[in-house]
Design a protein around this motif. Structure first.
Motif, PDB file in Angstrom:
ATOM      1  N   CYS A 125       0.841  -1.196   0.000  1.00  0.00           N
ATOM      2  CA  CYS A 125       0.000   0.000   0.000  1.00  0.00           C
ATOM      3  C   CYS A 125       0.875   1.243   0.000  1.00  0.00           C
ATOM      4  N   ASP A 126       0.511   2.217  -0.828  1.00  0.00           N
ATOM      5  CA  ASP A 126       1.228   3.489  -0.951  1.00  0.00           C
ATOM      6  C   ASP A 126       0.312   4.584  -0.433  1.00  0.00           C
ATOM      7  N   VAL A 127       0.707   5.225   0.677  1.00  0.00           N
ATOM      8  CA  VAL A 127      -0.167   6.232   1.291  1.00  0.00           C
ATOM      9  C   VAL A 127      -0.202   7.504   0.469  1.00  0.00           C
ATOM     10  N   ARG A 128       0.821   7.752  -0.362  1.00  0.00           N
ATOM     11  CA  ARG A 128       0.797   8.939  -1.220  1.00  0.00           C
ATOM     12  C   ARG A 128      -0.162   8.741  -2.384  1.00  0.00           C
ATOM     13  N   GLU A 129      -0.139   7.547  -2.965  1.00  0.00           N
ATOM     14  CA  GLU A 129      -1.024   7.247  -4.080  1.00  0.00           C
ATOM     15  C   GLU A 129      -2.427   6.857  -3.615  1.00  0.00           C
ATOM     16  N   GLU A 130      -2.572   6.605  -2.291  1.00  0.00           N
ATOM     17  CA  GLU A 130      -3.832   6.124  -1.716  1.00  0.00           C
ATOM     18  C   GLU A 130      -4.332   4.898  -2.477  1.00  0.00           C
ATOM     19  N   THR A 131      -3.417   3.952  -2.654  1.00  0.00           N
ATOM     20  CA  THR A 131      -3.698   2.763  -3.445  1.00  0.00           C
ATOM     21  C   THR A 131      -2.969   1.567  -2.859  1.00  0.00           C
ATOM     22  N   CYS A 132      -3.622   0.411  -2.882  1.00  0.00           N
ATOM     23  CA  CYS A 132      -2.994  -0.846  -2.502  1.00  0.00           C
ATOM     24  C   CYS A 132      -2.887  -1.733  -3.738  1.00  0.00           C
ATOM     25  N   TRP A 133      -1.800  -2.491  -3.791  1.00  0.00           N
ATOM     26  CA  TRP A 133      -1.517  -3.330  -4.948  1.00  0.00           C
ATOM     27  C   TRP A 133      -1.242  -4.753  -4.499  1.00  0.00           C
ATOM     28  N   SER A 134      -1.615  -5.702  -5.330  1.00  0.00           N
ATOM     29  CA  SER A 134      -1.251  -7.094  -5.091  1.00  0.00           C
ATOM     30  C   SER A 134      -0.328  -7.532  -6.212  1.00  0.00           C
ATOM     31  N   ASP A 135       0.734  -8.249  -5.835  1.00  0.00           N
ATOM     32  CA  ASP A 135       1.717  -8.673  -6.832  1.00  0.00           C
ATOM     33  C   ASP A 135       1.247  -9.928  -7.549  1.00  0.00           C
ATOM     34  N   GLY A 136       1.466  -9.971  -8.841  1.00  0.00           N
ATOM     35  CA  GLY A 136       1.145 -11.153  -9.628  1.00  0.00           C
ATOM     36  C   GLY A 136       2.005 -11.208 -10.863  1.00  0.00           C
ATOM     37  N   ASN A 137       2.843 -12.236 -10.961  1.00  0.00           N
ATOM     38  CA  ASN A 137       3.724 -12.415 -12.116  1.00  0.00           C
ATOM     39  C   ASN A 137       4.592 -11.191 -12.374  1.00  0.00           C
ATOM     40  N   GLY A 138       5.069 -10.564 -11.297  1.00  0.00           N
ATOM     41  CA  GLY A 138       5.962  -9.423 -11.449  1.00  0.00           C
ATOM     42  C   GLY A 138       5.264  -8.109 -11.719  1.00  0.00           C
ATOM     43  N   ARG A 139       3.923  -8.127 -11.832  1.00  0.00           N
ATOM     44  CA  ARG A 139       3.190  -6.892 -12.100  1.00  0.00           C
ATOM     45  C   ARG A 139       2.302  -6.545 -10.911  1.00  0.00           C
ATOM     46  N   ARG A 140       2.235  -5.282 -10.623  1.00  0.00           N
ATOM     47  CA  ARG A 140       1.368  -4.828  -9.546  1.00  0.00           C
ATOM     48  C   ARG A 140      -0.047  -4.622 -10.078  1.00  0.00           C
ATOM     49  N   ARG A 141      -1.006  -5.197  -9.375  1.00  0.00           N
ATOM     50  CA  ARG A 141      -2.398  -5.050  -9.775  1.00  0.00           C
ATOM     51  C   ARG A 141      -3.171  -4.374  -8.645  1.00  0.00           C
ATOM     52  N   LEU A 142      -4.093  -3.518  -9.021  1.00  0.00           N
ATOM     53  CA  LEU A 142      -4.880  -2.781  -8.042  1.00  0.00           C
ATOM     54  C   LEU A 142      -5.675  -3.739  -7.167  1.00  0.00           C
ATOM     55  N   ASP A 143      -5.517  -3.624  -5.844  1.00  0.00           N
ATOM     56  CA  ASP A 143      -6.304  -4.390  -4.876  1.00  0.00           C
ATOM     57  C   ASP A 143      -7.474  -3.510  -4.459  1.00  0.00           C
ATOM     58  N   ARG A 144      -8.614  -3.722  -5.102  1.00  0.00           N
ATOM     59  CA  ARG A 144      -9.760  -2.840  -4.897  1.00  0.00           C
ATOM     60  C   ARG A 144     -10.306  -2.926  -3.468  1.00  0.00           C
ATOM     61  N   GLU A 145     -10.416  -4.135  -2.938  1.00  0.00           N
ATOM     62  CA  GLU A 145     -10.984  -4.293  -1.602  1.00  0.00           C
ATOM     63  C   GLU A 145     -10.126  -3.603  -0.550  1.00  0.00           C
ATOM     64  N   MET A 146      -8.819  -3.832  -0.602  1.00  0.00           N
ATOM     65  CA  MET A 146      -7.922  -3.245   0.384  1.00  0.00           C
ATOM     66  C   MET A 146      -7.867  -1.727   0.232  1.00  0.00           C
ATOM     67  N   THR A 147      -7.841  -1.235  -1.008  1.00  0.00           N
ATOM     68  CA  THR A 147      -7.820   0.209  -1.250  1.00  0.00           C
ATOM     69  C   THR A 147      -9.083   0.870  -0.712  1.00  0.00           C
ATOM     70  N   ARG A 148     -10.222   0.240  -0.972  1.00  0.00           N
ATOM     71  CA  ARG A 148     -11.495   0.802  -0.496  1.00  0.00           C
ATOM     72  C   ARG A 148     -11.557   0.803   1.030  1.00  0.00           C
ATOM     73  N   GLU A 149     -11.080  -0.277   1.652  1.00  0.00           N
ATOM     74  CA  GLU A 149     -11.136  -0.391   3.104  1.00  0.00           C
ATOM     75  C   GLU A 149     -10.232   0.631   3.785  1.00  0.00           C
ATOM     76  N   LEU A 150      -9.031   0.813   3.233  1.00  0.00           N
ATOM     77  CA  LEU A 150      -8.045   1.669   3.890  1.00  0.00           C
ATOM     78  C   LEU A 150      -8.257   3.145   3.590  1.00  0.00           C
ATOM     79  N   PHE A 151      -8.577   3.478   2.330  1.00  0.00           N
ATOM     80  CA  PHE A 151      -8.645   4.874   1.916  1.00  0.00           C
ATOM     81  C   PHE A 151     -10.062   5.356   1.618  1.00  0.00           C
ATOM     82  N   GLY A 152     -11.040   4.471   1.715  1.00  0.00           N
ATOM     83  CA  GLY A 152     -12.431   4.875   1.539  1.00  0.00           C
ATOM     84  C   GLY A 152     -12.842   5.081   0.104  1.00  0.00           C
TER      85      GLY A 152
END
Length: 242
Positions: free
Chosen positions: A97-124
């Motif tokens: 999770c990046d507090v500046r970008e207000e976004t959480c990411w999940s790693d998959g095959n070397g690429r970061r993918r948006l973790d919608r549930e975690m982003t919504r929970e943490l940053f609203g």
């Protein structure tokens, strides 16, 4: 008819019980391992593995105390003394999770993918990512003058923003992190010491960054740099798929 000896009957019963127990064990359901990361309250994420809780500002001492107790809070407090505020944190399930970008990411095959549930929970909210952030493994050497500070593995990350600013991030295993920003073909590096102009030299499979008395040589694993007309394009080949 001759009766069976008593001990033979006992042996048969024991064998039958063993077979039954084996069948029950074979068909017994396997309990799923619990997720070490939980969301016990609105805007709070807790990691059981590290006994640490986070909110939209990063590491949270109050929430850690609430969910893991005063001992966990004291341990966390001791580790935070003298360190800058957290801008990015990693969870034991691989989420970052990046507090500046207000976004959480999940790693998959070397690429970061948006973790919608975690982003919504943490940053609203669910922020729209600038673009998929791609991470590559590599090898780096870092030197200050003639003093070699690192020679080993590193990770290379590309972040392209909608505002036209491109960032190239080099992470070393000792937690050193160098952020190179490309603004109108002018390259600069930012770390805890400030921001400095950077020269970049393309050596095919290797890129060389130089600023002040520092030299960082980065080689991307299993891929090379393409020759290009300017420094910006050359760096792009180091971090991008061709």
């Amino acid at each position: 008819m001759k009766a069976r000896p008593h001990n033979v009957c006992l042996t048969a019963l024991a064998g039958a019980a063993a077979v039954t127990a084996g069948l029950l064990a074979t068909h017994a359901p396997v309990e799923a391992r619990p997720d070490p990361v939980s969301m016990p309250g609105s805007g709070v994420i807790c990691d059981q593995a590290s006994q640490t809780c986070y909110d939209r500002d990063g590491v949270s001492l109050p929430h850690t105390r609430t969910y893991f107790g005063p001992q966990a809070e004291r341990r966390l407090w001791s580790g935070l003394i003298g360190r800058p505020p957290s801008r990015e944190f990693s969870l034991s399930n691989g989420t970052v999770c990046d507090v500046r970008e207000e976004t959480c990411w999940s790693d998959g095959n070397g690429r970061r993918r948006l973790d919608r549930e975690m982003t919504r929970e943490l940053f609203g909210k669910v922020t729209r990512p600038d673009r998929e952030i791609t991470t590559y493994s590599g090898r780096c050497t870092l030197a200050r003058g003639a003093n070699l500070m690192h020679d080993g593995t590193c990770s290379l990350r590309l972040v392209e923003r909608r505002d036209g600013v491109t960032r190239y991030v080099v992470n070393l295993p000792d937690e050193r992190r160098f952020v190179f920003s490309d603004r109108s073909d002018r390259l600069q590096v930012t770390d805890a010491t400030g921001s400095w102009p950077v020269t970049y030299i393309d050596h095919g499979y290797t890129g060389v960054f130089r600023w002040r008395d520092m030299t960082l040589v980065a080689t991307r694993a299993n891929s090379g740099l393409g020759r290009s007309r300017n420094a910006s394009e050359g760096i792009g080949e180091l971090f991008k798929d061709r």
